[in-house]
Design a protein around this motif. Structure first.
Motif, PDB file in Angstrom:
ATOM      1  N   THR A  18      -1.024   0.297   2.945  1.00 49.00           N
ATOM      2  CA  THR A  18      -0.049  -0.550   3.646  1.00 49.00           C
ATOM      3  C   THR A  18       1.238   0.252   3.828  1.00 49.00           C
ATOM      4  O   THR A  18       1.437   1.303   3.192  1.00 49.00           O
ATOM      5  N   GLY A  19       2.129  -0.274   4.655  1.00 52.31           N
ATOM      6  CA  GLY A  19       3.431   0.358   4.820  1.00 52.31           C
ATOM      7  C   GLY A  19       4.183   0.433   3.505  1.00 52.31           C
ATOM      8  O   GLY A  19       4.830   1.434   3.194  1.00 52.31           O
ATOM      9  N   TYR A  20       4.096  -0.631   2.724  1.00 57.07           N
ATOM     10  CA  TYR A  20       4.757  -0.648   1.417  1.00 57.07           C
ATOM     11  C   TYR A  20       4.175   0.434   0.503  1.00 57.07           C
ATOM     12  O   TYR A  20       4.910   1.160  -0.162  1.00 57.07           O
ATOM     13  N   THR A  23       5.438   3.762   1.531  1.00 64.73           N
ATOM     14  CA  THR A  23       6.831   3.935   1.105  1.00 64.73           C
ATOM     15  C   THR A  23       6.897   4.316  -0.374  1.00 64.73           C
ATOM     16  O   THR A  23       7.649   5.214  -0.755  1.00 64.73           O
ATOM     17  N   HIS A  34      12.036   2.308   4.091  1.00 59.71           N
ATOM     18  CA  HIS A  34      11.291   1.473   5.038  1.00 59.71           C
ATOM     19  C   HIS A  34      11.793   1.670   6.473  1.00 59.71           C
ATOM     20  O   HIS A  34      11.002   1.708   7.405  1.00 59.71           O
ATOM     21  N   TYR A  38       8.514   2.652   8.928  1.00 62.46           N
ATOM     22  CA  TYR A  38       7.855   1.712   9.841  1.00 62.46           C
ATOM     23  C   TYR A  38       7.938   2.139  11.312  1.00 62.46           C
ATOM     24  O   TYR A  38       6.934   2.054  12.024  1.00 62.46           O
ATOM     25  N   GLN A  42       4.593   3.071  13.735  1.00 61.88           N
ATOM     26  CA  GLN A  42       4.376   2.533  15.086  1.00 61.88           C
ATOM     27  C   GLN A  42       4.193   3.669  16.094  1.00 61.88           C
ATOM     28  O   GLN A  42       3.275   3.649  16.910  1.00 61.88           O
ATOM     29  N   HIS A  52      -4.278   0.478  12.565  1.00 61.67           N
ATOM     30  CA  HIS A  52      -4.089  -0.497  11.488  1.00 61.67           C
ATOM     31  C   HIS A  52      -5.051  -1.662  11.641  1.00 61.67           C
ATOM     32  O   HIS A  52      -5.545  -1.946  12.730  1.00 61.67           O
ATOM     33  N   LYS A  63      -0.472  -8.592   6.327  1.00 59.39           N
ATOM     34  CA  LYS A  63      -0.136  -7.193   6.065  1.00 59.39           C
ATOM     35  C   LYS A  63      -1.016  -6.291   6.912  1.00 59.39           C
ATOM     36  O   LYS A  63      -2.095  -6.684   7.361  1.00 59.39           O
ATOM     37  N   TYR A  66      -3.043   0.736   7.107  1.00 60.03           N
ATOM     38  CA  TYR A  66      -3.090   1.883   8.008  1.00 60.03           C
ATOM     39  C   TYR A  66      -4.170   2.865   7.585  1.00 60.03           C
ATOM     40  O   TYR A  66      -4.369   3.114   6.393  1.00 60.03           O
TER      41      TYR A  66
END
Length: 186
Positions: A18-20, A23, A34, A38, A42, A52, A63, A66
């Motif tokens: 995930t993006g989290y 990070t 973040h 993000y 994209q 994704h 959520k 990716y």
């Protein structure tokens, strides 16, 4: 693409994230938040380097997970083969090491050897600067105390010397590891 983009791709080679998670995973290697990550995700998705999958959650916002694409692996592989820039706070060698499996053993060794040569040159330069700084301290009658005007510079030079020595030692060790893990040519 910038180095952070390549770093995100490198992290995605291990498993979808995930993006989290990206990070959090990037923190030990690179300073980024973040607000940087993000938009890069994209952009990389628009270029076809990642994709994704949206996971619906009932108690939280959906959520995105990716995944790196074959095109993403290809661009990362090309990048890994390029020489790493000299070490700075954001050291791209970290991401290249993370992605080392995308290259050949000789290319991996050359990457580390180039870094080691640079570190040796820098070590020599910093040692000369330290000698000049110590002569300046003696000339001014200053001591190596916190309030001395050149003390901070002296500390920073010593830090760089230590960093160069540690980096040289690491490169030597890593090259040895590569040699032990690579089959002999034949």
């Amino acid at each position: 693409m910038n180095t952070l983009s390549y770093g995100l791709l490198a992290l995605l080679t291990a498993n979808p994230l995930t993006g989290y998670e990206l990070t959090q995973g990037i923190k030990p290697l690179w300073r980024a938040g973040h607000s940087q990550i993000y938009p890069l995700l994209q952009s990389m998705e628009e270029k076809g380097f990642i994709r994704h999958e949206r996971i619906e959650q009932s108690d939280k916002p959906d959520k995105k997970i990716y995944t790196i694409t074959e095109e993403g692996i290809s661009v990362l592989q090309e990048w890994v083969r390029l020489p790493a820039e000299p070490a700075v706070l954001r050291d791209e060698l970290h991401f290249k090491l993370y992605s080392l499996w995308l290259t050949e053993p000789d290319e991996a060794k050359a990457l580390l050897q180039r870094r080691m040569e640079f570190n040796r040159s820098e070590l020599q330069r910093y040692n000369l600067l330290i000698k000049a700084n110590e002569a300046l301290l003696d000339e001014r009658g200053e001591t190596r105390e916190l309030k001395a005007t050149t003390f901070g510079r002296y500390l920073l030079l010593q830090k760089r010397v230590m960093a160069m020595k540690a980096s040289i030692e690491f490169c030597e060790w890593a090259i040895g590891e590569l040699e032990r893990s690579s089959p002999p040519p034949g």
